[in-house]
Design a protein around this motif. Sequence first.
Motif, PDB file in Angstrom:
ATOM      1  N   SER A  70     -21.822 -12.669 -23.831  1.00  0.00           N
ATOM      2  CA  SER A  70     -22.571 -14.111 -23.539  1.00  0.00           C
ATOM      3  C   SER A  70     -23.833 -14.233 -24.414  1.00  0.00           C
ATOM      4  CB  SER A  70     -22.787 -14.004 -22.096  1.00  0.00           C
ATOM      5  OG  SER A  70     -23.576 -13.036 -21.438  1.00  0.00           O
ATOM      6  N   LEU A  71     -24.221 -15.317 -24.280  1.00  0.00           N
ATOM      7  CA  LEU A  71     -25.506 -15.635 -25.070  1.00  0.00           C
ATOM      8  C   LEU A  71     -26.475 -16.697 -24.159  1.00  0.00           C
ATOM      9  CD1 LEU A  71     -27.309 -16.447 -27.767  1.00  0.00           C
ATOM     10  CD2 LEU A  71     -25.504 -18.298 -27.982  1.00  0.00           C
ATOM     11  N   ARG A 125     -28.417 -12.082 -26.955  1.00  0.00           N
ATOM     12  CA  ARG A 125     -27.036 -12.165 -26.869  1.00  0.00           C
ATOM     13  C   ARG A 125     -26.513 -10.938 -26.773  1.00  0.00           C
ATOM     14  NH1 ARG A 125     -24.776 -11.071 -31.861  1.00  0.00           N
ATOM     15  NH2 ARG A 125     -26.026 -11.141 -33.626  1.00  0.00           N
ATOM     16  N   THR A 126     -25.415 -10.496 -26.284  1.00  0.00           N
ATOM     17  CA  THR A 126     -24.798  -9.348 -26.248  1.00  0.00           C
ATOM     18  C   THR A 126     -24.148  -9.061 -27.589  1.00  0.00           C
ATOM     19  OG1 THR A 126     -22.618 -10.174 -25.104  1.00  0.00           O
ATOM     20  CG2 THR A 126     -24.186  -9.194 -23.636  1.00  0.00           C
ATOM     21  N   ALA A 127     -24.194  -7.580 -27.863  1.00  0.00           N
ATOM     22  CA  ALA A 127     -23.383  -7.618 -29.239  1.00  0.00           C
ATOM     23  C   ALA A 127     -21.831  -6.689 -28.821  1.00  0.00           C
ATOM     24  CB  ALA A 127     -24.242  -6.570 -30.215  1.00  0.00           C
ATOM     25  N   THR A 131     -18.119  -5.093 -21.912  1.00  0.00           N
ATOM     26  CA  THR A 131     -19.414  -5.575 -21.070  1.00  0.00           C
ATOM     27  C   THR A 131     -20.831  -4.787 -21.437  1.00  0.00           C
ATOM     28  OG1 THR A 131     -18.671  -3.836 -19.685  1.00  0.00           O
ATOM     29  CG2 THR A 131     -17.725  -6.073 -19.227  1.00  0.00           C
ATOM     30  N   VAL A 132     -21.811  -5.269 -21.071  1.00  0.00           N
ATOM     31  CA  VAL A 132     -23.335  -4.630 -21.265  1.00  0.00           C
ATOM     32  C   VAL A 132     -23.906  -4.728 -19.894  1.00  0.00           C
ATOM     33  CG1 VAL A 132     -25.120  -5.104 -22.491  1.00  0.00           C
ATOM     34  CG2 VAL A 132     -23.279  -5.813 -23.746  1.00  0.00           C
ATOM     35  N   THR A 133     -24.514  -3.584 -19.863  1.00  0.00           N
ATOM     36  CA  THR A 133     -25.587  -3.378 -18.796  1.00  0.00           C
ATOM     37  C   THR A 133     -27.086  -3.465 -19.160  1.00  0.00           C
ATOM     38  OG1 THR A 133     -23.923  -2.253 -17.159  1.00  0.00           O
ATOM     39  CG2 THR A 133     -26.346  -1.809 -16.787  1.00  0.00           C
ATOM     40  N   LEU A 134     -27.804  -4.433 -18.995  1.00  0.00           N
ATOM     41  CA  LEU A 134     -29.110  -4.381 -19.361  1.00  0.00           C
ATOM     42  C   LEU A 134     -30.112  -4.492 -17.961  1.00  0.00           C
ATOM     43  CD1 LEU A 134     -30.605  -7.539 -18.928  1.00  0.00           C
ATOM     44  CD2 LEU A 134     -28.498  -8.210 -20.552  1.00  0.00           C
TER      45      LEU A 134
END
Length: 199
Positions: A70-71, A125-127, A131-134
């Motif tokens: 996502s962005l 934005r995710t790269a 899925t990304v956990t931030l």
Amino acid sequence: MHTTVFHSADLPRTERPDRFDGPDPDSGSGSGAGSGSESGAGARAGLSQPTARALDLGPVNIVELTCSPSLVRRAPALIRQADPELCSVVFPRRGALVVTQAGREALLGERDLTLYDSSRPFGVRTAGRGTVTLVRGQMPRALLPLSAHHTDRLLGTRLPGREGVGALLTRFLSDLAAGQPSGRRTGFRRRTSDAWPGP
């Protein structure tokens, strides 16, 4: 201290885009999220079952977020509409992020971190495709113990989060977001009735 856990799967599918708006929930910065092309003022798009934990410590807000690609963009038009004058530090715990601000672009691997300011246009934005956990910590800019000149130099710049002060900060924020202040796990109160309406 107030904590919230949000799982988009708890909500009807038709409500998910309105309750969640990309990798910066509850930021108050008026940014827009999407998974495709973006308009100048930001656009919304449904994201696949994001999960977020939020911790409010007075004026400081900490979020741990797991989301699909996502962005988030904050455009000049949104800044003109409202500016909460917030400064954020963000870093990925799993996956990678790209943060752009002040003419700079920071590609963040796990535990790398950067700052961004709600008073300037930015993109987060995710790269990659997974899925990304931030983790994102946010506070009023006036509370930062740095001058505006020093803060501006750090915007959109990759900073190390695996050693020194950076390691202490990322560990501290990660533990708080996971409900482990002072190394002890505490329970989160699960609430979906007031899950985030978006940044």
